[in-house]
Motif scaffolding. Structure first.
Motif, PDB file in Angstrom:
ATOM      1  N   LEU A  62       0.842  -1.197   0.000  1.00 57.52           N
ATOM      2  CA  LEU A  62       0.000   0.000   0.000  1.00 57.52           C
ATOM      3  C   LEU A  62       0.878   1.246   0.000  1.00 57.52           C
ATOM      4  CD1 LEU A  62      -2.771   1.391   0.261  1.00 57.52           C
ATOM      5  CD2 LEU A  62      -2.543   1.144   2.753  1.00 57.52           C
ATOM      6  N   GLY A  63       1.981   1.205   0.763  1.00 54.37           N
ATOM      7  CA  GLY A  63       2.903   2.334   0.767  1.00 54.37           C
ATOM      8  C   GLY A  63       3.404   2.656  -0.621  1.00 54.37           C
ATOM      9  N   ARG A  64       3.687   1.633  -1.413  1.00 51.57           N
ATOM     10  CA  ARG A  64       4.136   1.853  -2.794  1.00 51.57           C
ATOM     11  C   ARG A  64       3.004   2.346  -3.683  1.00 51.57           C
ATOM     12  NH1 ARG A  64       8.810  -2.437  -4.564  1.00 51.57           N
ATOM     13  NH2 ARG A  64      10.294  -1.865  -2.920  1.00 51.57           N
ATOM     14  N   ASP A  65       1.786   1.883  -3.413  1.00 50.74           N
ATOM     15  CA  ASP A  65       0.628   2.363  -4.171  1.00 50.74           C
ATOM     16  C   ASP A  65       0.423   3.866  -3.991  1.00 50.74           C
ATOM     17  OD1 ASP A  65      -0.024  -0.122  -5.156  1.00 50.74           O
ATOM     18  OD2 ASP A  65      -1.812  -0.393  -3.916  1.00 50.74           O
ATOM     19  N   LEU A  66       0.684   4.367  -2.785  1.00 51.18           N
ATOM     20  CA  LEU A  66       0.299   5.722  -2.415  1.00 51.18           C
ATOM     21  C   LEU A  66       1.397   6.763  -2.603  1.00 51.18           C
ATOM     22  CD1 LEU A  66      -1.580   4.919   0.938  1.00 51.18           C
ATOM     23  CD2 LEU A  66      -2.603   5.390  -1.300  1.00 51.18           C
ATOM     24  N   CYS A  67       2.609   6.342  -2.901  1.00 44.34           N
ATOM     25  CA  CYS A  67       3.737   7.283  -2.879  1.00 44.34           C
ATOM     26  C   CYS A  67       4.102   7.798  -4.267  1.00 44.34           C
ATOM     27  CB  CYS A  67       4.957   6.628  -2.236  1.00 44.34           C
ATOM     28  SG  CYS A  67       5.776   5.386  -3.277  1.00 44.34           S
ATOM     29  N   ASP A  68       4.893   8.878  -4.265  1.00 52.14           N
ATOM     30  CA  ASP A  68       5.533   9.371  -5.485  1.00 52.14           C
ATOM     31  C   ASP A  68       6.874   8.695  -5.711  1.00 52.14           C
ATOM     32  OD1 ASP A  68       3.647  11.338  -6.346  1.00 52.14           O
ATOM     33  OD2 ASP A  68       4.387  12.710  -4.815  1.00 52.14           O
ATOM     34  N   VAL A  69       7.548   8.311  -4.609  1.00 51.47           N
ATOM     35  CA  VAL A  69       8.886   7.756  -4.704  1.00 51.47           C
ATOM     36  C   VAL A  69       9.149   6.859  -3.506  1.00 51.47           C
ATOM     37  CG1 VAL A  69       9.902   9.792  -3.558  1.00 51.47           C
ATOM     38  CG2 VAL A  69      11.344   8.330  -5.010  1.00 51.47           C
ATOM     39  N   ARG A  97      -6.499   7.167  -9.773  1.00 51.01           N
ATOM     40  CA  ARG A  97      -7.510   7.939  -9.032  1.00 51.01           C
ATOM     41  C   ARG A  97      -6.868   9.031  -8.189  1.00 51.01           C
ATOM     42  NH1 ARG A  97      -8.918   6.580  -4.089  1.00 51.01           N
ATOM     43  NH2 ARG A  97      -8.446   4.367  -4.383  1.00 51.01           N
ATOM     44  N   LEU A  98      -5.678   8.759  -7.654  1.00 47.94           N
ATOM     45  CA  LEU A  98      -4.990   9.732  -6.807  1.00 47.94           C
ATOM     46  C   LEU A  98      -4.141  10.715  -7.615  1.00 47.94           C
ATOM     47  CD1 LEU A  98      -3.850   7.310  -3.949  1.00 47.94           C
ATOM     48  CD2 LEU A  98      -5.703   9.009  -3.863  1.00 47.94           C
ATOM     49  N   GLY A  99      -4.108  10.556  -8.941  1.00 52.11           N
ATOM     50  CA  GLY A  99      -3.350  11.461  -9.784  1.00 52.11           C
ATOM     51  C   GLY A  99      -1.855  11.238  -9.738  1.00 52.11           C
ATOM     52  N   LEU A 100      -1.442  10.010  -9.447  1.00 51.68           N
ATOM     53  CA  LEU A 100      -0.027   9.679  -9.356  1.00 51.68           C
ATOM     54  C   LEU A 100       0.474   9.079 -10.664  1.00 51.68           C
ATOM     55  CD1 LEU A 100      -0.078   7.993  -5.819  1.00 51.68           C
ATOM     56  CD2 LEU A 100       0.393  10.383  -6.373  1.00 51.68           C
ATOM     57  N   ALA A 101       1.790   9.135 -10.850  1.00 50.63           N
ATOM     58  CA  ALA A 101       2.394   8.487 -12.011  1.00 50.63           C
ATOM     59  C   ALA A 101       2.123   6.987 -11.955  1.00 50.63           C
ATOM     60  CB  ALA A 101       3.895   8.747 -12.032  1.00 50.63           C
ATOM     61  N   PRO A 102       2.111   6.296 -13.095  1.00 46.51           N
ATOM     62  CA  PRO A 102       1.795   4.867 -13.088  1.00 46.51           C
ATOM     63  C   PRO A 102       2.688   4.039 -12.166  1.00 46.51           C
ATOM     64  CG  PRO A 102       1.717   5.709 -15.322  1.00 46.51           C
ATOM     65  CD  PRO A 102       2.265   6.817 -14.477  1.00 46.51           C
ATOM     66  N   VAL A 103       3.967   4.391 -12.062  1.00 50.66           N
ATOM     67  CA  VAL A 103       4.916   3.629 -11.249  1.00 50.66           C
ATOM     68  C   VAL A 103       5.843   4.596 -10.518  1.00 50.66           C
ATOM     69  CG1 VAL A 103       6.797   1.938 -11.296  1.00 50.66           C
ATOM     70  CG2 VAL A 103       4.868   1.678 -12.860  1.00 50.66           C
ATOM     71  N   ASP A 171      12.208  18.827  -6.292  1.00 55.02           N
ATOM     72  CA  ASP A 171      12.421  19.440  -7.601  1.00 55.02           C
ATOM     73  C   ASP A 171      11.849  18.577  -8.723  1.00 55.02           C
ATOM     74  OD1 ASP A 171      13.754  21.553  -6.436  1.00 55.02           O
ATOM     75  OD2 ASP A 171      15.757  20.781  -6.854  1.00 55.02           O
ATOM     76  N   ARG A 172      11.773  17.280  -8.479  1.00 57.80           N
ATOM     77  CA  ARG A 172      11.238  16.345  -9.478  1.00 57.80           C
ATOM     78  C   ARG A 172       9.752  16.081  -9.263  1.00 57.80           C
ATOM     79  NH1 ARG A 172      16.363  16.075  -8.808  1.00 57.80           N
ATOM     80  NH2 ARG A 172      17.805  15.202 -10.371  1.00 57.80           N
ATOM     81  N   GLY A 173       9.134  16.843  -8.373  1.00 59.52           N
ATOM     82  CA  GLY A 173       7.698  16.687  -8.108  1.00 59.52           C
ATOM     83  C   GLY A 173       7.365  15.472  -7.273  1.00 59.52           C
ATOM     84  N   LEU A 174       8.351  14.942  -6.543  1.00 57.47           N
ATOM     85  CA  LEU A 174       8.170  13.715  -5.761  1.00 57.47           C
ATOM     86  C   LEU A 174       8.077  14.068  -4.279  1.00 57.47           C
ATOM     87  CD1 LEU A 174      10.870  11.609  -7.652  1.00 57.47           C
ATOM     88  CD2 LEU A 174       8.416  11.756  -8.144  1.00 57.47           C
ATOM     89  N   ARG A 175       6.868  14.291  -3.800  1.00 55.11           N
ATOM     90  CA  ARG A 175       6.675  14.764  -2.422  1.00 55.11           C
ATOM     91  C   ARG A 175       6.113  13.689  -1.496  1.00 55.11           C
ATOM     92  NH1 ARG A 175       4.249  20.824  -3.774  1.00 55.11           N
ATOM     93  NH2 ARG A 175       6.279  21.730  -4.377  1.00 55.11           N
ATOM     94  N   ARG A 176       5.496  12.690  -2.045  1.00 56.25           N
ATOM     95  CA  ARG A 176       4.954  11.603  -1.216  1.00 56.25           C
ATOM     96  C   ARG A 176       6.045  10.531  -1.121  1.00 56.25           C
ATOM     97  NH1 ARG A 176      -1.150  11.927  -2.010  1.00 56.25           N
ATOM     98  NH2 ARG A 176      -1.243   9.656  -1.833  1.00 56.25           N
ATOM     99  N   VAL A 177       6.832  10.592  -0.045  1.00 56.96           N
ATOM    100  CA  VAL A 177       8.044   9.784   0.083  1.00 56.96           C
ATOM    101  C   VAL A 177       7.778   8.595   1.005  1.00 56.96           C
ATOM    102  CG1 VAL A 177      10.483   9.773   0.732  1.00 56.96           C
ATOM    103  CG2 VAL A 177       9.449  11.860  -0.230  1.00 56.96           C
ATOM    104  N   ASP A 178       7.967   7.401   0.465  1.00 58.29           N
ATOM    105  CA  ASP A 178       7.790   6.151   1.216  1.00 58.29           C
ATOM    106  C   ASP A 178       9.166   5.575   1.515  1.00 58.29           C
ATOM    107  OD1 ASP A 178       6.862   3.729   2.277  1.00 58.29           O
ATOM    108  OD2 ASP A 178       6.664   2.809   0.302  1.00 58.29           O
ATOM    109  N   CYS A 179       9.646   5.760   2.752  1.00 56.48           N
ATOM    110  CA  CYS A 179      10.967   5.273   3.123  1.00 56.48           C
ATOM    111  C   CYS A 179      10.866   3.850   3.652  1.00 56.48           C
ATOM    112  CB  CYS A 179      11.601   6.179   4.176  1.00 56.48           C
ATOM    113  SG  CYS A 179      13.215   5.600   4.731  1.00 56.48           S
ATOM    114  N   GLU A 180      11.581   2.936   3.005  1.00 58.74           N
ATOM    115  CA  GLU A 180      11.561   1.521   3.394  1.00 58.74           C
ATOM    116  C   GLU A 180      12.833   1.104   4.139  1.00 58.74           C
ATOM    117  OE1 GLU A 180       8.691   0.168  -0.361  1.00 58.74           O
ATOM    118  OE2 GLU A 180      10.744  -0.583  -0.251  1.00 58.74           O
ATOM    119  N   GLY A 181      13.601   2.072   4.638  1.00 53.88           N
ATOM    120  CA  GLY A 181      14.800   1.753   5.406  1.00 53.88           C
ATOM    121  C   GLY A 181      16.051   2.011   4.591  1.00 53.88           C
ATOM    122  N   GLY A 182      17.150   1.554   5.113  1.00 51.80           N
ATOM    123  CA  GLY A 182      17.327   0.822   6.336  1.00 51.80           C
ATOM    124  C   GLY A 182      17.572   1.719   7.534  1.00 51.80           C
TER     125      GLY A 182
END
Length: 247
Positions: A62-69, A97-103, A171-182
């Protein structure tokens, strides 16, 4: 109180509402996702996968579904066998639906550019990775990754400055950041006071051994105060979500 109650299940829509990012972000918003044993181990036999369960994996995806990066450290990417995110691995309808890039791309923190050009992060992906590195990284390594298609960003002198790295993502428009570690990346984010949300699953295991904790790095000027946002359970595991106080 546990939510949902033990005789109920949370729906996908409710789960998305809990874990989604705020609307109208004007800066990078960092959600950190970790799993730990109840005695504090961050891994079993060197990998976090030994701690996960079905619910934890659902929240991870879900974190990957919802993030920009997706933000991750080089060691975690290597140990966990990372490849790039592919179209079939995220829910296309949700992202549309959330207006995010495909991947979402994967942004790898690596002070010495230790990722090889032949890594599956570059050879098995739908979008090129972002390599967040330093001036101290060998120029030939930086050039080799750029030639292989990576977006190479210098974000510090000897160590990756996480504030500069997030500015580059912004700067690249990537504001929804999903940090997976470490743990070192998480520790650096804590030191710089850049963690907005921590999503942590406590697995019902006593792992023992000498495994490290989920955050490792210099002490911040003071501990960061967090507020509990949600508590979920799956069998005997707890999935907690904490938000930085005042945000």
């Amino acid at each position: 109180m546990l939510w949902p109650p033990r005789d109920a299940e949370i729906t996908d829509d409710e789960l998305e509402r809990l874990y989604d990012y705020p609307d109208g972000l004007d800066r990078p918003w960092v959600q950190v996702n970790f799993v730990s044993s109840v005695d504090g181990a961050v891994s079993v036999a060197g990998r976090s996968g030994g701690l996960g369960n079905e619910a934890d994996r659902k929240v991870f995806m879900l974190g990957r579904d919802l993030c920009d990066v997706v933000l991750v450290g080089a060691r975690t990417a290597l140990v966990e066998g990372y490849h790039g995110v592919k179209a079939g691995e995220v829910r296309a309808s949700r992202r549309a639906r959330l207006g995010l890039a495909p991947v979402p791309p994967i942004a790898v923190v690596t002070a010495r550019c230790s990722i090889e050009p032949t890594s599956t992060l570059l050879t098995s992906t739908s979008v090129p990775p972002i390599i967040l590195t330093t001036d101290a990284a060998p120029v030939e390594r930086r050039d080799a990754l750029a030639d292989a298609g990576a977006d190479v960003v210098v974000a510090g002198d000897e160590l990756v400055d996480m504030a500069v790295a997030l500015e580059a993502l912004d700067d690249r428009g990537l504001r929804r950041v999903d940090c997976e570690g470490g743990p070192k990346v998480f520790g650096a984010l804590i030191e710089a006071d850049l963690v907005d949300v921590l999503c942590v699953t406590f697995a019902p295991l006593l792992a023992g051994g000498d495994s490290g904790r989920i955050a490792n790095g210099p002490l911040p000027p003071a501990p960061r105060s967090m507020e509990l946002e949600s508590v979920l359970h799956y069998e005997s595991a707890l999935l907690l979500r904490y938000r930085k106080s005042g945000t």
